[in-house]
Every structure is written in structure tokens, then in C-alpha cells.
Design an enzyme around this catalytic site. Structure first.
Site, PDB file in Angstrom:
ATOM      1  N   ASP A 278      52.548   7.720 -44.946  1.00  0.00           N
ATOM      2  CA  ASP A 278      52.377   8.049 -46.363  1.00  0.00           C
ATOM      3  C   ASP A 278      53.182   7.115 -47.263  1.00  0.00           C
ATOM      4  O   ASP A 278      53.255   7.298 -48.452  1.00  0.00           O
ATOM      5  CB  ASP A 278      52.789   9.499 -46.640  1.00  0.00           C
ATOM      6  CG  ASP A 278      54.275   9.721 -46.408  1.00  0.00           C
ATOM      7  OD1 ASP A 278      54.861   8.928 -45.675  1.00  0.00           O
ATOM      8  OD2 ASP A 278      54.830  10.675 -46.969  1.00  0.00           O
TER       9      ASP A 278
ATOM     10  N   ILE B 272      52.629   4.095   1.822  1.00  0.00           N
ATOM     11  CA  ILE B 272      53.307   4.132   0.511  1.00  0.00           C
ATOM     12  C   ILE B 272      53.264   2.739  -0.135  1.00  0.00           C
ATOM     13  O   ILE B 272      53.680   1.768   0.481  1.00  0.00           O
ATOM     14  CB  ILE B 272      54.772   4.596   0.667  1.00  0.00           C
ATOM     15  CG1 ILE B 272      54.804   6.054   1.146  1.00  0.00           C
ATOM     16  CG2 ILE B 272      55.532   4.457  -0.646  1.00  0.00           C
ATOM     17  CD1 ILE B 272      56.180   6.545   1.502  1.00  0.00           C
TER      18      ILE B 272
ATOM     19  N   GLU C 230      54.838   0.203  -1.793  1.00  0.00           N
ATOM     20  CA  GLU C 230      56.216  -0.143  -2.167  1.00  0.00           C
ATOM     21  C   GLU C 230      56.280  -1.008  -3.433  1.00  0.00           C
ATOM     22  O   GLU C 230      57.221  -0.918  -4.215  1.00  0.00           O
ATOM     23  CB  GLU C 230      56.912  -0.911  -1.028  1.00  0.00           C
ATOM     24  CG  GLU C 230      57.217  -0.074   0.202  1.00  0.00           C
ATOM     25  CD  GLU C 230      56.079  -0.116   1.212  1.00  0.00           C
ATOM     26  OE1 GLU C 230      54.982  -0.582   0.847  1.00  0.00           O
ATOM     27  OE2 GLU C 230      56.287   0.335   2.362  1.00  0.00           O
TER      28      GLU C 230
ATOM     29  N   VAL D  19      54.857   5.834   6.165  1.00  0.00           N
ATOM     30  CA  VAL D  19      55.636   4.767   5.502  1.00  0.00           C
ATOM     31  C   VAL D  19      54.720   3.605   5.100  1.00  0.00           C
ATOM     32  O   VAL D  19      54.833   3.035   4.012  1.00  0.00           O
ATOM     33  CB  VAL D  19      56.766   4.267   6.426  1.00  0.00           C
ATOM     34  CG1 VAL D  19      57.435   3.021   5.827  1.00  0.00           C
ATOM     35  CG2 VAL D  19      57.780   5.373   6.648  1.00  0.00           C
ATOM     36  N   ALA D  20      53.790   3.259   5.982  1.00  0.00           N
ATOM     37  CA  ALA D  20      52.881   2.145   5.711  1.00  0.00           C
ATOM     38  C   ALA D  20      51.941   2.447   4.540  1.00  0.00           C
ATOM     39  O   ALA D  20      51.509   1.528   3.828  1.00  0.00           O
ATOM     40  CB  ALA D  20      52.073   1.822   6.962  1.00  0.00           C
TER      41      ALA D  20
END
Length: 455
Positions: A326, A282, A284, A279-280
Site C-alpha cells: 500500500d 538414501i 546422500e 543405506v544405498a
């Protein structure tokens, strides 16, 4: 089957079962059931709540949600709250941008004509453009938007700007003659008019042949609706980064979990430690930072009149180094302006004329008098060249309508493609003078004297 441009006006009327009196009430009811209303169909728009939910489809956001759930199970409510706040703010920003873009796109629809002049039951009527039907006889004047595709029955120097379809900025002179060719392009169907175009000069009578999604612009709208969306390079990059990051975090967490078990630590404690580490690891704030940066980019583009519907499209636009096209008309304002003026043997800038000098004053007056264009409430009506001359007069605070009242038009020879000239007759100090403008080569071939300040 032959196209309407290959048929005479009489054949077109007969094919659609219409007389010179236009549609009657019975035919209107019958055709309404058959053709519906003259409007472009739209795919079902997503509600703001659906748009909000779609913001959670991103892979990185899914990882953050999983991390929030795990944090909640671990009893770390602070981490759960922080992650959820970040994710929700990210979703709100994306939703707000989408809604603002949708509102801006709706504003573009105001370009369509709200009313149309038709001939029904033997009389001329004004109806909402969405009530037009195939077989209606439509009247067009300078300044009108064309509300449907149609075959021209009568043309009185009718000129139409079709830049929305062809990209060509110059107006097209329309005629009623049959075009005996197969597979003629839209730009060359000069005996027809098309929805979304704009009448710049003259007037005409048109038999409506297509409405709504069956018009040429309706076919373009259908292609746009059916186009499939692809992920932008930024979305692909973030997805790949999220997958690789998740894989690396899982591998490291598994290794840490294994080492803790090997060192004799409790299985539950080892698992909780590994999960906390995951978790740490990731990031956030990454998703929100990307969203905020892209939102700032869309705001800068909005100030330059560029509407961005999808946030991630900003990054794609920023990666473009070369744009190939064009057509020039679609990349400009489609507006002509006077830049230089030749008078008294000199070339001057358009805004440096001296109104106290007779020659220079008369030149601007003549530009406004031998001219059919007008500007009313910031709406420019007329041929682009004539509008440019009217705008030249505005620089010197000359109103074309006031000038034309002072020197009324006593006669005229309208512009036509053979003569390449337009002439009007006015009275100046008890003298009748003909003013003429047109193609330079034709004017010079008829010129015998050029007036200067010396005589």
C-alpha cells in the site's frame, strides 16, 4: 493519558520536569538509571558453532547421519566417510550464508546518527546519540538523523523525511501547534519527530520524549524480534519427502529381510543385506545439491542488494508471483530526479541541454542558486526536490557551492506552505534579480512574461 502531541511545548516541559537550561548532571545520572541508553535491544545472537549445529536438524540430514552410523557398524568406512563429508559441507555452506547475512544486516545500522546536539547545564553540547535521555533538549539541522522521538518546541521551516516509518517519500513540514485529536497516526503527528527519520530542510528544537525500545521504531524492532519463524515450502517439502522416503525404505528393507529368511538365508546375513540396501537407497547428495543451488541464488540476489538471511527463503521468494503493497515510497529509492526540462518553448530531456545557449545555462544556474540543498562526499542534504536540481547541475559539471560563491545570496524569502514559493536575491552584471521556484499553479498565476530566444 494525553499524548505529547496533545500538549503545548510548555506542558510537555513541565510534565518531564525540564527547564529551558536542559538537564543538569544530577538529573542526567538519575535518568540514566531510569531509562538506560538510547539504543535498540537485540535478542541474543547465536554463535557460529550454534548455527553450524542447527544445520543438522533437517530430517533428511538426520536420516543421512543414521545411515553413516549404520555403515560404520557394517564396516563400510568408505560410505561413512562420503556421507559425513557431504553432510558437513552442507552444514558449512549454510553457516557461511547465515554469517554473511548477519554481517550485512549489521552494516544497515550505520544509518543511525552517531552524535546528537543537546542543551545541558545551560550550554549546547555534542554527545553520542546513545547517551540521549528523556527530557533532553535536542537541536536538529538539515542533514541530521533524528536520534529519538520528541515533541517539537521550536520549528524554523523544519521538514523531516519519515519514509522509514510511514513509507511516504515526501518530507513533512513540522509545526509546534497542539493537535486536539485522539489516536492520531504517526504520519499526522506533525508537532513531533521520530527516531530513524531524517531532517531535509530547516532547523528545530525538540524535547526528547522517548528513547531506545520505547520509540516508534523501537516498537517495530520489538515486533520483529518476537515474530515466530515458520518453515518455508521447500523445508516442508523436503521434510515430507524425507519421512516418506524413510518409510518406503524401511518397508522395502523389511520385505527383503523377510524374503531372505523365507529362502533359508542366515538371519544375520539377511539383516546386513537389508541394512546395506537401506543405506544405498538414501540420496546422500540431495541435501548438498539443494544447499548449493540455494547458495547460488542468494549470491545472485546479493548482487542486486537483496540480503537473504535464511537459505531456504530464496525458494519462497522464487515462488512469489504477485507482491501487494500500500506504499510506493518503501519500494523505490526514495529519490527524486529531473527527467524533463521546459525551456525556450520546448520540452527537453534532462541530459540534453546545450550549455552554450544562454537560456538553458541560466535555467540550471537559477536551479542551483534558488536552492538550499548540497551534496557533500556523496551525502545528499536537503529537500528531495532541491537535491534533484543539484544533481541536474552535476550532469553539467556545475558545483552548487562554487556557483553560490560566484553569485552570493543577498536576501531570501524562505519557502512556506501558504506562499508555496521560495525566493532568493542575487546580483547579475550590476542588476539585482529575484529568483523564485515553487508550485507551478502559483508561479503561473503571477507570470506576465516567459523569456524565449526570440525575446
Amino acid at each position: 493519558m494525553r499524548g505529547y502531541y496533545e500538549k503545548t511545548p510548555e506542558e510537555s516541559l513541565e510534565m518531564l520536569g525540564v527547564t529551558s537550561n536542559g538537564l543538569n548532571d544530577e538529573e542526567i545520572t538519575k535518568r540514566r538509571e531510569e531509562y538506560g541508553f538510547n539504543e535498540l535491544e537485540e535478542a541474543a545472537r547465536k554463535s557460529p558453532f550454534q548455527v553450524f549445529l542447527e544445520q543438522f536438524k533437517d530430517f533428511l540430514v538426520i536420516i543421512l547421519l543414521v545411515a553413516a552410523i549404520i555403515s560404520a557398524f557394517l564396516g563400510k568406512l568408505e560410505s561413512t566417510i562420503v556421507i559425513m563429508v557431504v553432510v558437513i559441507i552442507n552444514a558449512i555452506l549454510g553457516t557461511i550464508q547465515h554469517i554473511k547475512a548477519e554481517q550485512s544486516l549489521k552494516g544497515l545500522k550505520a544509518l543511525s546518527s552517531p552524535v546528537a546536539k543537546v542543551f545541558r547545564n545551560g550550554q549546547k553540547l555534542e554527545i553520542p546519540s546513545r547517551e540521549l535521555l528523556v527530557g533532553d533538549i535536542l537541536y536538529l539541522d538539515a542533514g541530521d538523523y533524528v536520534s529519538a522521538d520528541g515533541r517539537i518546541l521550536e520549528s524554523f521551516s523544519l521538514q523531516v523525511n519519515e519514509s522509514s516509518l510511514t513509507g511516504e517519500s515526501e518530507s513533512v513540514l513540522k509545526f509546534i501547534d497542539v493537535i486536539n485529536k485522539d489516536d492520531v497516526s504517526i504520519g499526522d503527528r506533525k508537532n513531533m519527530v521520530f527516531s530513524g527519520s531524517f531532517v531535509t530542510y530547516g532547523r528545530g528544537v525538540v524535547l526528547v520524549t522517548s528513547i531506545g525500545m520505547n520509540t516508534e521504531i523501537g516498537k517495530i524492532a520489538n515486533l520483529l524480534e518476537s515474530a515466530k519463524e515458520k518453515k518455508t515450502p521447500l523445508q516442508v517439502g523436503l521434510d515430507n519427502f524425507g519421512k516418506k522416503l524413510a518409510f518406503v525404505i524401511l518397508i522395502i528393507s523389511a520385505i527383503i529381510f523377510g524374503l531372505d529368511i523365507f529362502r533359508g538365508r542366515n538371519i544375520i546375513d539377511s539383516f546386513m543385506f537389508a541394512v546395506s540396501l537401506a543405506v544405498a537407497a538414501i540420496p546422500e547428495a540431495l541435501s548438498s545439491i539443494v544447499t548449493i543451488v540455494l547458495a547460488l541464488g542468494t549470491q545472485k540476489m546479493a548482487k542486486k542488494n537483496a540480503i537473504v538471511r535464511k537459505l531456504h527463503a530464496v525458494e519462497s521468494l522464487g515462488s512469489i508471483s504477485v507482491i501487494c503493497s500500500d506504499k510506493t515510497g518503501t519500494l523505490t529509492q526514495n529519490k527524486m530526479t529531473v527527467q524533463k526540462v521546459f525551456v525556450d518553448g520546448k520540452i527537453l530531456d534532462h541530459d540534453s541541454l546545450d550549455h552554450d545557449k544562454t537560456l538553458e545555462k541560466n535555467l540550471v544556474l537559477m536551479a542551483l542558486l534558488c536552492n538550499d540543498a548540497v551534496t557533500v562526499e556523496n551525502k545528499e542534504i536537503g529537500d528531495p526536490t532541491e537535491v534533484a536540481l543539484v544533481n541536474l547541475g552535476e550532469i553539467y559539471e556545475l558545483d552548487e557551492l562554487i556557483i553560490r560563491d560566484q553569485y552570493p545570496r543577498l536576501g531570501e524569502v524562505p519557502f512556506d506552505s501558504d506562499r508555496k514559493l521560495m525566493s532568493t536575491i542575487h546580483q547579475f552584471n550590476d542588476k539585482y534579480i529575484m529568483l523564485t521556484k515553487g508550485a507551478l499553479d502559483v508561479l503561473l498565476s503571477r507570470t506576465v512574461k516567459v523569456e524565449t530566444s526570440e525575446g
